[in-house]
Scaffold this motif. Structure first.
Motif, PDB file in Angstrom:
ATOM      1  N   UNK A 165       0.850  -1.188   0.000  1.00 34.62           N
ATOM      2  CA  UNK A 165       0.000   0.000   0.000  1.00 34.62           C
ATOM      3  C   UNK A 165       0.886   1.238   0.000  1.00 34.62           C
ATOM      4  N   UNK A 166       0.535   2.217  -0.807  1.00 34.31           N
ATOM      5  CA  UNK A 166       1.281   3.477  -0.820  1.00 34.31           C
ATOM      6  C   UNK A 166       0.907   4.297   0.409  1.00 34.31           C
ATOM      7  N   UNK A 167       1.911   4.667   1.170  1.00 33.42           N
ATOM      8  CA  UNK A 167       1.693   5.403   2.417  1.00 33.42           C
ATOM      9  C   UNK A 167       2.306   6.798   2.322  1.00 33.42           C
ATOM     10  N   UNK A 168       1.861   7.724   3.181  1.00 34.19           N
ATOM     11  CA  UNK A 168       2.509   9.041   3.225  1.00 34.19           C
ATOM     12  C   UNK A 168       4.010   8.866   3.450  1.00 34.19           C
ATOM     13  N   UNK A 169       4.842   9.672   2.807  1.00 31.87           N
ATOM     14  CA  UNK A 169       6.286   9.442   2.828  1.00 31.87           C
ATOM     15  C   UNK A 169       6.947   9.617   4.187  1.00 31.87           C
ATOM     16  N   UNK A 170       6.423  10.518   5.009  1.00 29.82           N
ATOM     17  CA  UNK A 170       7.095  10.809   6.276  1.00 29.82           C
ATOM     18  C   UNK A 170       6.052  11.040   7.366  1.00 29.82           C
ATOM     19  N   UNK A 171       6.368  10.622   8.593  1.00 35.61           N
ATOM     20  CA  UNK A 171       5.409  10.823   9.684  1.00 35.61           C
ATOM     21  C   UNK A 171       5.523  12.208  10.297  1.00 35.61           C
ATOM     22  N   UNK A 172       4.513  12.564  11.063  1.00 42.78           N
ATOM     23  CA  UNK A 172       4.560  13.736  11.921  1.00 42.78           C
ATOM     24  C   UNK A 172       4.999  13.270  13.296  1.00 42.78           C
ATOM     25  N   UNK A 173       6.027  13.877  13.838  1.00 38.51           N
ATOM     26  CA  UNK A 173       6.562  13.480  15.139  1.00 38.51           C
ATOM     27  C   UNK A 173       5.996  14.409  16.212  1.00 38.51           C
ATOM     28  N   UNK A 174       5.370  13.827  17.214  1.00 38.45           N
ATOM     29  CA  UNK A 174       4.782  14.630  18.289  1.00 38.45           C
ATOM     30  C   UNK A 174       5.871  15.269  19.136  1.00 38.45           C
ATOM     31  N   UNK A 175       5.530  16.378  19.764  1.00 44.63           N
ATOM     32  CA  UNK A 175       6.445  17.064  20.658  1.00 44.63           C
ATOM     33  C   UNK A 175       6.939  16.089  21.723  1.00 44.63           C
ATOM     34  N   UNK A 176       8.249  15.996  21.890  1.00 46.04           N
ATOM     35  CA  UNK A 176       8.817  15.045  22.828  1.00 46.04           C
ATOM     36  C   UNK A 176       9.374  13.823  22.136  1.00 46.04           C
ATOM     37  N   UNK A 177       8.889  13.537  20.932  1.00 50.92           N
ATOM     38  CA  UNK A 177       9.466  12.473  20.141  1.00 50.92           C
ATOM     39  C   UNK A 177       8.995  11.076  20.443  1.00 50.92           C
ATOM     40  N   UNK A 178       7.884  10.936  21.159  1.00 52.66           N
ATOM     41  CA  UNK A 178       7.437   9.605  21.557  1.00 52.66           C
ATOM     42  C   UNK A 178       6.353   9.032  20.651  1.00 52.66           C
ATOM     43  N   UNK A 179       5.845   9.808  19.712  1.00 51.76           N
ATOM     44  CA  UNK A 179       4.797   9.329  18.813  1.00 51.76           C
ATOM     45  C   UNK A 179       5.083   9.785  17.387  1.00 51.76           C
ATOM     46  N   UNK A 180       4.992   8.833  16.448  1.00 50.62           N
ATOM     47  CA  UNK A 180       5.096   9.147  15.029  1.00 50.62           C
ATOM     48  C   UNK A 180       3.775   8.777  14.371  1.00 50.62           C
ATOM     49  N   UNK A 181       3.214   9.692  13.559  1.00 48.01           N
ATOM     50  CA  UNK A 181       1.893   9.494  12.962  1.00 48.01           C
ATOM     51  C   UNK A 181       1.945   9.673  11.451  1.00 48.01           C
ATOM     52  N   UNK A 182       1.410   8.680  10.746  1.00 52.41           N
ATOM     53  CA  UNK A 182       1.214   8.754   9.309  1.00 52.41           C
ATOM     54  C   UNK A 182      -0.283   8.931   9.057  1.00 52.41           C
ATOM     55  N   UNK A 183      -0.693  10.061   8.522  1.00 50.91           N
ATOM     56  CA  UNK A 183      -2.111  10.348   8.282  1.00 50.91           C
ATOM     57  C   UNK A 183      -2.483   9.914   6.868  1.00 50.91           C
ATOM     58  N   UNK A 184      -3.463   9.013   6.788  1.00 50.92           N
ATOM     59  CA  UNK A 184      -3.951   8.524   5.497  1.00 50.92           C
ATOM     60  C   UNK A 184      -5.221   9.290   5.151  1.00 50.92           C
ATOM     61  N   UNK A 185      -5.220   9.950   3.994  1.00 50.78           N
ATOM     62  CA  UNK A 185      -6.394  10.698   3.572  1.00 50.78           C
ATOM     63  C   UNK A 185      -6.926  10.122   2.265  1.00 50.78           C
ATOM     64  N   UNK A 186      -7.873  10.816   1.675  1.00 57.13           N
ATOM     65  CA  UNK A 186      -8.516  10.312   0.462  1.00 57.13           C
ATOM     66  C   UNK A 186      -7.496  10.074  -0.651  1.00 57.13           C
ATOM     67  N   UNK A 187      -6.484  10.920  -0.711  1.00 56.40           N
ATOM     68  CA  UNK A 187      -5.482  10.790  -1.774  1.00 56.40           C
ATOM     69  C   UNK A 187      -4.699   9.489  -1.666  1.00 56.40           C
ATOM     70  N   UNK A 188      -4.574   8.963  -0.446  1.00 57.81           N
ATOM     71  CA  UNK A 188      -3.841   7.718  -0.227  1.00 57.81           C
ATOM     72  C   UNK A 188      -4.750   6.617   0.286  1.00 57.81           C
ATOM     73  N   UNK A 189      -6.022   6.699  -0.054  1.00 54.81           N
ATOM     74  CA  UNK A 189      -7.008   5.760   0.480  1.00 54.81           C
ATOM     75  C   UNK A 189      -6.664   4.316   0.131  1.00 54.81           C
TER      76      UNK A 189
END
Length: 544
Positions: A165-189
């Motif tokens: 599956x094609x995923x977003x290229x890079x995650x968003x890293x939460x402040x503090x560095x303990x969570x990485x999030x890849x947001x899947x939207x309609x473009x990458x459904x």
């Protein structure tokens, strides 16, 4: 007896029990009406303390010890003392990281990675979440008790069968560095109806780790979409259906009852119990208006935060697609126009039926599974009941002790002392006031804080029912209401409720640990939040 500030502060946790417990009542409702109660846990907190570990800390400590040795030598200290200090430097390498891969920031025990126990049959049951294929997140959650993570090394893959599956290229890293999030939207459904298997490998200074999660992906159909368009809600504060009667008991507490008066008695139901609590005075309408506005402002702020709304009560990108008006706001709909459609409304004020008053119920609302219509929760027997809060507060000695200096029979209500005008309606006490005024402000501020916590919790809980929470059964059809046995439940609560760890909105009052919750803000649990933000598809599968 005059209750000083130290006593107030010591009793503050108990005050939350005495007053804020009114935010929740035991559920005895059935059918399409849910009774009021909860406080909550919402989207997981992604703001973490900054971790300064970078793998080179041991060298830094050793260098510092060496510097200390040099300084000691220069001062004539014994060289062996400095060497001893260097020997004690911590050179332990960092631990390897521990990371959990999940969807929509839902804990592993609630995302299908672990089977749940159903006490009804004593069996473990597998389940799978069904995400909205065009609106969900993949989240890597690092355990803060383990070693740090280098997210630049993260390799995330998702497969549908053997197809990547094609995923977003890079995650968003939460402040503090303990969570990485890849947001899947309609473009990458992800393809509709797909069974998805995702895995992550990531390293840190202390080693490597891996995690996996499996789920289904589907289109969110209109009949299961709780917020296909912006949902408008109106909080009605002018309802007048009751007259409050207060009777003193021999132990100094009060029995608070409400008589149903269909034509009203001329006082808004929202205001009336606060006269009994000494927060309003019949002799100072100006002060009463300021107290009312202050309490409603704090309720509003907390309700906006719970639903992830902006400062004007409108939707945000990561919150619920709703707009929450309070009666009298610019642009707010008129309650008289409800039959014309286009909005839902709920009363904030009054009391329950006689049975609900005896049963300790603090609100009721119609349940609308998947939020497919508009609800009128302003009718008799529905809404949020501030009088029930007064009933709890004044019905026990702790409450009357805290409010003794304000109660009409034993003290001076807010507004009856001219000096009160220095602080009513304000969050902070102006400088230069006398000790008695300062004392009265302490009582006032505590009542505003606890009252707004309780009433905002009840309000969001009851609206939550009318938005479709909490459906029975495990995902994907339900969100675990009505199931006794899952390890992630803090306690079993009946009907359309759920009690998970923390101060979560959709639990009942009987399940709240108020000492644990003191100082917390209510939130929806992660499953409920994912439903409200359209990141899960909840309900029966579409008919073929």
């Amino acid at each position: 007896m005059r209750t000083g500030l130290p006593t107030i502060l010591l009793l503050a946790p108990a005050a939350y029990i005495a007053l804020a417990a009114a935010a929740c009542g035991d559920d005895s409702g059935a059918g399409s009406v849910a009774d009021a109660d909860g406080a909550a846990d919402t989207a997981p907190d992604t703001v973490d303390a900054v971790d300064t570990r970078d793998g080179s800390g041991a060298d830094d400590v050793a260098d510092t010890a060496a510097d200390a040795a040099d300084t000691a030598d220069a001062a004539g200290a014994a060289p062996e003392d400095a060497l001893d200090a260097a020997d004690t430097a911590d050179t332990t390498p960092p631990e390897p990281p521990v990371v959990t891969l999940t969807v929509n920031a839902i804990p592993a025990e609630m995302n299908g990675s672990v089977p749940f126990l159903d006490d009804a049959d004593g069996e473990l049951h597998d389940f799978r979440l069904r995400v909205n294929r065009g609106r969900f997140t993949l989240d890597a959650l690092a355990d803060r008790r383990a070693g740090p993570v280098d997210w630049d090394t993260a390799a995330l893959t998702c497969l549908v069968g053997e197809t990547a599956v094609t995923l977003p290229p890079a995650p968003t890293i939460a402040l503090g560095g303990w969570t990485a999030t890849w947001a899947v939207d309609v473009a990458a459904a992800i393809p509709d109806g797909a069974a998805v298997d995702c895995a992550i490998a990531v390293s840190g200074p202390g080693g490597a780790t891996a995690s996996a999660v499996a789920f289904d992906a589907a289109t969110l159909p209109p009949e299961l979409d709780p917020f296909a368009e912006e949902d408008v809600w109106l909080v009605v504060t002018s309802r007048d259906l009751f007259e409050v009667v207060s009777t003193a008991r021999v132990d100094g507490t009060y029995d608070i009852r409400s008589t149903y008066v269909p034509g009203g008695n001329g006082l808004p139901d929202f205001d009336e119990p606060f006269y009994e609590m000494g927060l309003m005075s019949p002799d100072n309408p100006e002060a009463n208006a300021l107290v009312r506005a202050h309490l409603l402002r704090r309720i509003r702020e907390r309700a906006y935060a719970i639903y992830g709304l902006d400062a004007d009560g409108g939707p945000t990108a990561d919150g619920v697609n709703m707009r929450l008006y309070f009666e009298g706001d610019p642009g707010a709909p008129d309650p008289a126009d409800f039959d014309g459609g286009g909005f839902s409304m709920i009363a904030l004020g009054g009391d329950g039926t006689n049975a609900d008053q005896v049963g300790g119920i603090f609100g009721r609302a119609l349940i609308d599974w998947n939020n497919q219509g508009h609800e009128d929760d302003t009718r008799y027997g529905l809404g949020v009941y501030p009088t029930a809060l007064a009933r709890v507060a004044l019905g026990q000695p702790l409450g009357t002790l805290l409010l003794e200096d304000l109660l009409p029979a034993t003290g001076v209500p807010i507004g009856a002392d001219a000096r009160d005008m220095a602080f009513v309606g304000k969050d902070e006490l102006p400088a230069g006031v006398d000790p008695e005024t300062s004392h009265r402000f302490d009582l006032y501020a505590l009542a505003i804080d606890v009252g707004s916590l309780a009433l905002s919790s009840i309000l969001c809980h009851e609206i939550g029912h009318s938005l479709g929470l909490v459906p029975e059964g495990p995902p994907p059809v339900g969100l675990f209401a009505g199931i006794e046995g899952p390890a992630f439940l803090a306690s079993f609560v009946p009907d359309a409720h759920i009690d998970t760890a923390g101060l979560n909105v959709m639990q009942t009052g009987g399940s709240v640990n108020w000492f644990e919750a003191y100082g917390s803000e209510p939130r929806f649990n992660a499953l409920n939040w994912a439903y409200l933000t359209r990141r899960l598809v909840v309900g029966p599968p579409a008919a073929d």
